[in-house]
Every structure is written in structure tokens, then in C-alpha cells.
Design an enzyme around this catalytic site. Sequence first.
Site, PDB file in Angstrom:
ATOM      1  N   ASN A 183     192.428  46.887  62.033  1.00 26.53           N
ATOM      2  CA  ASN A 183     192.386  47.366  60.646  1.00 26.53           C
ATOM      3  C   ASN A 183     192.458  46.219  59.638  1.00 26.53           C
ATOM      4  OD1 ASN A 183     195.164  47.184  61.648  1.00 26.53           O
ATOM      5  ND2 ASN A 183     195.749  47.910  59.626  1.00 26.53           N
ATOM      6  N   HIS A 184     192.955  45.048  60.032  1.00 27.23           N
ATOM      7  CA  HIS A 184     192.991  43.909  59.111  1.00 27.23           C
ATOM      8  C   HIS A 184     191.641  43.211  59.015  1.00 27.23           C
ATOM      9  CE1 HIS A 184     197.224  43.135  57.796  1.00 27.23           C
ATOM     10  NE2 HIS A 184     197.418  44.086  58.696  1.00 27.23           N
ATOM     11  N   HIS A 242     192.388  48.434  69.178  1.00 25.41           N
ATOM     12  CA  HIS A 242     193.481  48.000  68.311  1.00 25.41           C
ATOM     13  C   HIS A 242     194.433  49.144  67.965  1.00 25.41           C
ATOM     14  CE1 HIS A 242     195.706  45.804  65.277  1.00 25.41           C
ATOM     15  NE2 HIS A 242     195.554  46.847  64.480  1.00 25.41           N
ATOM     16  N   HIS A 273     198.872  47.396  67.064  1.00 24.21           N
ATOM     17  CA  HIS A 273     198.962  48.111  65.786  1.00 24.21           C
ATOM     18  C   HIS A 273     200.361  48.560  65.389  1.00 24.21           C
ATOM     19  CE1 HIS A 273     197.201  49.927  62.305  1.00 24.21           C
ATOM     20  NE2 HIS A 273     197.405  51.177  62.683  1.00 24.21           N
TER      21      HIS A 273
END
Length: 208
Positions: free
Chosen positions: A15-16, A65, A140
Amino acid sequence: MVLKYPGKVILLRGNHETRRVSHQYGFYEDCHKKYCHNAIWKACCDVFDALPIAALIDDKIFCVHGGLSPSLPTLDSVMCLQRNIEVPPNGPLCDLVWSDPEESVSQWCMNPRGAGWVFGRDVAEQFVRKNNLTLICRSHQLVQEGFKYIFGNFLCNVWSAPNYCYRCGNVASFLKIAPDGTRDVVIFSAVENDDRRIPERNAAPYFL
């Protein structure tokens, strides 16, 4: 690890690795501060779009992730996903980088993060059984012990950032898979603060 084993390390998108989150949590600022423009950040974001979203080890271990998606019940459906885009705020691509397992639920629930889903044991077990897997391996979520099994031994959380944000005090880990399928967890700690440069700006409390 990538430099040491260039043919054996696969970087997965999380997500980053998106424009929104990397801008919000400091990567854009770091790039602009070092290069005095945002071209490097934009180029990195283009690379983020091209990163694989998941990996399969020996047809038995599904690596991602975040977690699972109600829209992606099979590995074939994951393979057909259009991934070379910015991660949207919802939908299956978003789910893979944002969803979290939770032992207190059995099915799908709203995720308090505001993206992805919370999924329970029944969901994970069905995905493993339908796709003939032995393990779902993901990250995560911060775990103080660096590594944690959830739902017995068919889903694990591998956290590889020691002393996260320079203040959590956690250890970190990576998971080694032998050719015969044997799993070996390697635990490591952060470098002492005296031997590293700690940013002056406090990191946003993303993980809370």
C-alpha cells in the site's frame, strides 16, 4: 538482499507503493529534499505501478502484502487482475494491499483502515483449500515478535522493519522456505541508534 540475490528476490507492491501513500508518509518529501524536484518521485511511482502484486512459491505459498479479496477467490482471478495502475481506493487491487486477517471474525468485515477488508479464518481456509495452497504469507501489520502465525499454521505475518518508526521496539524477521517446504523463521533486531541516522521529523502514526 536484492543486490546479493538479484535473480532470487521478487519485490511485491504494498500500500505504500502508491502515489497517495508515498506522498503522505514522507517519500515525496525525501525525494524533493534530496533532488529539489519531484521527477525522481514520479519515476519511482511509475515503477510502483509495474511491481507484481503477489507471488506464488512452488505452487503452494501465496505471498501478498495485505490480504485477500472477495472479488478474487482463485489464483487465476488474481493473475487476470489489471495491476499496472495506481492502486484505487477500493476494489480487488486495493484489497490485496490493504486487507487484514482477524481471528475474532469468520467471514468478511469492514476494515477500520478505510480500505480493503478484514477477513476471518473461514475465508482464508477456503482460499487455501480451493487453490491447493499450504500457506498465505503476508505483512502489513506490525507484530512485536517479528513473525506470527494466524489461523493455526496456514497464514503468517512477516514483519521485516525492526524498531518500526524508530520507536516501536519490535524485532523483525524473514521466512526461509527450504526445497522440501520446511519453514525457518530468522529474527533480527535494529541497528543501535548510535550507529544510524534518525530523521528529525516524526513519522506519521500510520500503523496505529
